[in-house]
Design an enzyme around this catalytic site. Sequence first.
Site, PDB file in Angstrom:
ATOM      1  N   CYS B 163       0.811  -1.215   0.000  1.00  0.00           N
ATOM      2  CA  CYS B 163       0.000   0.000   0.000  1.00  0.00           C
ATOM      3  C   CYS B 163       0.845   1.266   0.000  1.00  0.00           C
ATOM      4  CB  CYS B 163      -0.949  -0.038   1.181  1.00  0.00           C
ATOM      5  SG  CYS B 163      -1.862  -1.589   1.181  1.00  0.00           S
ATOM      6  N   HIS B 303      -2.352   8.213   6.013  1.00  0.00           N
ATOM      7  CA  HIS B 303      -2.610   6.884   5.448  1.00  0.00           C
ATOM      8  C   HIS B 303      -3.928   6.349   6.008  1.00  0.00           C
ATOM      9  CE1 HIS B 303      -1.706   3.144   3.493  1.00  0.00           C
ATOM     10  NE2 HIS B 303      -1.799   2.474   4.620  1.00  0.00           N
ATOM     11  N   GLU B 314      -0.281   5.754  13.456  1.00  0.00           N
ATOM     12  CA  GLU B 314       0.062   6.906  12.611  1.00  0.00           C
ATOM     13  C   GLU B 314      -0.058   8.214  13.391  1.00  0.00           C
ATOM     14  OE1 GLU B 314      -2.179   7.272   8.982  1.00  0.00           O
ATOM     15  OE2 GLU B 314      -0.791   8.771   8.165  1.00  0.00           O
ATOM     16  N   LYS B 335      -9.397   8.386   2.507  1.00  0.00           N
ATOM     17  CA  LYS B 335      -9.858   6.988   2.409  1.00  0.00           C
ATOM     18  C   LYS B 335     -11.247   6.808   3.011  1.00  0.00           C
ATOM     19  CE  LYS B 335      -5.507   4.423   2.333  1.00  0.00           C
ATOM     20  NZ  LYS B 335      -4.499   5.400   2.836  1.00  0.00           N
ATOM     21  N   HIS B 340      -9.685   2.064   0.310  1.00  0.00           N
ATOM     22  CA  HIS B 340      -8.231   1.916   0.253  1.00  0.00           C
ATOM     23  C   HIS B 340      -7.838   1.319  -1.105  1.00  0.00           C
ATOM     24  CE1 HIS B 340      -4.178   1.270   1.102  1.00  0.00           C
ATOM     25  NE2 HIS B 340      -4.233   0.538   2.191  1.00  0.00           N
ATOM     26  N   PHE B 400       1.909  -3.243   3.950  1.00  0.00           N
ATOM     27  CA  PHE B 400       2.275  -4.561   4.477  1.00  0.00           C
ATOM     28  C   PHE B 400       3.715  -4.840   4.062  1.00  0.00           C
ATOM     29  CE2 PHE B 400      -2.348  -6.315   4.219  1.00  0.00           C
ATOM     30  CZ  PHE B 400      -2.631  -5.800   5.469  1.00  0.00           C
TER      31      PHE B 400
END
Lengths: 82, 412
Positions: B163, B303, B314, B335, B340, B400
């Site tokens: 991502c 994010h 975050e 998002k 996403h 990831f």
Amino acid sequence: MASTEEIRSGLADIVNEVAGIPADDVQLDKSFTDDLDVDSLSMVEVVVAAEEKFGVKIPDDEVKNLKTVGDAVAYIENAQGS
Amino acid sequence: MSSTTVVVTGLGATSPLGGDVTSTWAAMLAGRSGVRALTEEWAADLPARIAATVAVEPTEVLDRVKARRMDRSGQFALIAALEAWSDAGLADEAPDLDRVGVAIASGIGGIQTLLANYDLLLEKGPRRVSPLTIPMLMPNSPAANVSLALGARAGVHTPVSACASGNEAIAHGVDMIRLGRADVVVVGGTEAAVLRFPMAAFGQMMALSRRNDEPEQASRPWDVDRDGFVLGEGGAVLVLESAEHARGRGARIYAEVAGAGVTADAHDIAQPEPEGRGAARAMQLALTESDLSARDIAHINAHATSTPQGDIAECIAIGKALGGETDHVVVTSTKSMTGHLLGGAGALESMATILALHHRTVPPTINLDNPDPEVDLDIAIKQRDLPPGDIAALNNSFGFGGHNVAIAFRSA
């Protein structure tokens, strides 16, 4: 068994689907690569679709000999006859 | 690093909110959700049956024959790239194409093509596998198709870092220009994975929201009731250019890409490092490379995917990176509206960050009804204006694998 014109017309539909060439432009004297925008990968698609449509086998070794629409029509006619 | 200034001169997108940048941006400012219920039969037995699918089907836009030779992810990238190229004014006056590069990311690659042809293999045998399968499924296919369409002949690249991929593509494009390898780089990201198999797999990770009965409320970053991300699809592309090249042709400049910070957590293959150390370091490196201080940052497009752990990690990271100086920073997560986009996320959110600087206004984070008490940032729950003068913004993307990429943008 399909007639020469039926085979040409069936191939024309396939070429139209694969390469976007108008079916009426797919005539016996036309070269797949030079006239119809069918590259080597698309030619495999045309061959496999033709096999299914006409109930024939077109071996990979034969494909390089099918330069024009007429070559392909003749091969399919023969294969159907045998 | 050389002092070459890199600017953004073109934007393109096809997203769950619109088929182009204008419609996507308008929907973001209006706080519209692009998430819908998946009523298709293939989704019926999945734990998560919601997704943010594109507003405009790519086959409505692209030539049919071109489209059938590309994976859906490639179609998104091409649509966005053609829009960005025109938007930059390059469709009318092509630059030296030997000096035009491409960096278009994907998180997963051409998975729709892979799965469809694997089904054909099982059902009908090897003869029926499409000869176009490999050129369609390879992850670099979207980048290669953009290169083909534009005639771009400098380096063509595909960063793959889950991502974070989209932001990594932007960082790569900046490097190419600063290293003198290109004058113009078409950068971005794309993803098309709203399919039974990836949705089952993400579902098994317990990563997806299961708020199936309220699709538009499912993506809710920082809300106490958030329960996972909503899978989205689409693509976004930016045209990056050396400032010298852009000024030489009188191009409109949206913003400057001031710098990038790229780090890794080295903590876990899927979980974020809970203290947000790697993410904080990415933001700090972006600031350092950009010669910016915490006070310069007016806005962060986070994010924030709407997962219980990631959103908080975050927040901690942002606090660390800015040395606690966050009161003046308007934070948002687009998002909440787009879902996403995985490999497309960084690019779409960078587009939003750039437009926020350009128009001096920040799109809202929707569905933040009850903020998590651990959140100590100024989140935009409504559209918020940014101050005049020289300001800067960050866009974060984490993936990831522990990838962290922060991009810093400066107002033009």
